[in-house]
Design a protein around this motif. Sequence first.
Motif, mmCIF file in Angstrom:
data_model
loop_
_atom_site.group_PDB
_atom_site.id
_atom_site.type_symbol
_atom_site.label_atom_id
_atom_site.label_comp_id
_atom_site.label_asym_id
_atom_site.label_seq_id
_atom_site.Cartn_x
_atom_site.Cartn_y
_atom_site.Cartn_z
ATOM 1 N N GLU A 14 9.463 6.484 0.973
ATOM 2 C CA GLU A 14 9.470 5.701 -0.153
ATOM 3 C C GLU A 14 8.361 6.212 -1.150
ATOM 4 O O GLU A 14 7.403 6.512 -0.831
ATOM 5 C CB GLU A 14 9.411 4.213 0.166
ATOM 6 C CG GLU A 14 9.353 3.344 -0.909
ATOM 7 C CD GLU A 14 9.199 1.899 -0.439
ATOM 8 O OE1 GLU A 14 9.456 1.032 -1.296
ATOM 9 O OE2 GLU A 14 9.149 1.542 0.717
ATOM 10 N N LEU A 16 6.555 5.031 -4.681
ATOM 11 C CA LEU A 16 6.189 3.864 -5.896
ATOM 12 C C LEU A 16 5.372 4.237 -6.667
ATOM 13 O O LEU A 16 4.182 4.860 -6.490
ATOM 14 C CB LEU A 16 5.799 2.875 -4.968
ATOM 15 C CG LEU A 16 5.288 1.209 -5.531
ATOM 16 C CD1 LEU A 16 6.566 0.681 -6.291
ATOM 17 C CD2 LEU A 16 4.481 0.520 -5.054
ATOM 18 N N GLU A 24 4.669 -2.783 -10.880
ATOM 19 C CA GLU A 24 5.487 -1.684 -10.534
ATOM 20 C C GLU A 24 6.167 -0.910 -11.629
ATOM 21 O O GLU A 24 7.149 -1.830 -12.451
ATOM 22 C CB GLU A 24 6.690 -2.297 -9.613
ATOM 23 C CG GLU A 24 7.709 -1.131 -9.248
ATOM 24 C CD GLU A 24 8.887 -1.877 -7.976
ATOM 25 O OE1 GLU A 24 9.749 -1.637 -7.918
ATOM 26 O OE2 GLU A 24 8.141 -2.678 -7.145
ATOM 27 N N ARG A 27 10.649 2.726 -8.349
ATOM 28 C CA ARG A 27 10.642 2.888 -6.891
ATOM 29 C C ARG A 27 11.867 3.618 -6.554
ATOM 30 O O ARG A 27 12.826 3.386 -7.119
ATOM 31 C CB ARG A 27 10.543 1.502 -6.375
ATOM 32 C CG ARG A 27 10.564 1.569 -4.964
ATOM 33 C CD ARG A 27 11.047 0.079 -4.514
ATOM 34 N NE ARG A 27 9.758 -1.010 -4.607
ATOM 35 C CZ ARG A 27 8.955 -1.398 -4.103
ATOM 36 N NH1 ARG A 27 8.837 -0.915 -2.761
ATOM 37 N NH2 ARG A 27 8.123 -2.153 -4.247
ATOM 38 N N SER A 300 7.208 -2.508 1.986
ATOM 39 C CA SER A 300 6.632 -1.860 0.817
ATOM 40 C C SER A 300 5.311 -2.124 0.872
ATOM 41 O O SER A 300 4.515 -1.216 -0.037
ATOM 42 C CB SER A 300 7.214 -2.533 -0.335
ATOM 43 O OG SER A 300 8.338 -2.062 -0.498
ATOM 44 N N ARG A 304 2.333 0.722 -1.214
ATOM 45 C CA ARG A 304 1.418 0.205 -2.201
ATOM 46 C C ARG A 304 -0.130 0.466 -1.915
ATOM 47 O O ARG A 304 -0.593 0.993 -2.931
ATOM 48 C CB ARG A 304 1.571 -1.352 -2.269
ATOM 49 C CG ARG A 304 2.800 -1.957 -2.918
ATOM 50 C CD ARG A 304 3.027 -3.473 -2.813
ATOM 51 N NE ARG A 304 2.282 -4.056 -3.802
ATOM 52 C CZ ARG A 304 0.997 -4.716 -3.702
ATOM 53 N NH1 ARG A 304 0.585 -4.555 -2.292
ATOM 54 N NH2 ARG A 304 0.671 -5.299 -4.401
#
Length: 314
Positions: A14, A16, A24, A27, A300, A304
């Motif tokens: 993932e 981001l 954000e 993503r 998530s 982060r």
Amino acid sequence: MARIGIDLGGTKIEGLALGDQGEELARRRIPAPRDDYGATLAAVAGLVAWLDAEIRVPAPASVGVGIPGVLSPLTGLVKNANSTWLNGHTLDRDLAAAIGRPVRLQNDANCLALSEAADGAGAGCRTVFAAILGTGCGGGVVVDGCIITGRHAAAGEWGHSPLPWPRPPQAPGMEPQQEDERPGPACYCGRRGCLETWVSGPGLADDHARATGRVLPAVEVAALAASGDGPAQAALDRHVDRLARGLAGVVNLLDPDVIVLGGGLSNMAHLYERLPRRLAAWCFSPDVTTPIRPARHGDSSGVRGAAWLWPIQR
């Protein structure tokens, strides 16, 4: 300045991008290559390039990466990764060369702990222990907003401690134990009976399979238990007890202000009802009230935290 975080997992990667206020910007998730180091480098570099194109900021975004292992302070090589094809490589330097800018690497559970301590389930707590219960079983410690890594970058690695107080088969006349917990299942690290082999997603699935002969993923075991299936409910009960024993060792040693659970198994609601009572029964202190909470940012949180491995620059 934007910050990019990458969560390099065993089944997915993932990416981001965050703005300087933590908002954000972009993503994306992609499948993770398996057993191929070069393909992993290419996949991460391609994901960073996609995020760069999406956010279109004037200065190159910083890049932090969470990995299911650690970078050895002694050798500069990845070690202890359950994505074993990463081990023995200078992943930070190789990614920096592929991406064209410096990269900061950190254990994925440490990234989870950092994110949740900042503005998640551990916000306002001085000492946060975060556990990943997914494909593997990692742990991270944040104290006063700082990741505690330790001399060997191994702080928090509770998943490769042995299962505490292993149970033998029950005596005649008592409810039968499904199996002798000694010496325990074989672990990829070369030892037997590591907590990861019991309380991870594959650990729960394997325990159910050994007891029933049915090979199902952990999520299906949990769904069966919710429908009233007795053997599946028994597997979840054994899992809760083993998890409580493992976390009791964390409480006895670290005594965190909160325990935060992440990873796929953290979505099982019964953990937050049953685990605190079981935990208190195994701890040395007679009045354990340690809260156990799901990660506020869900799956998530790790990505982060990876983005936050670089400080905000103004």
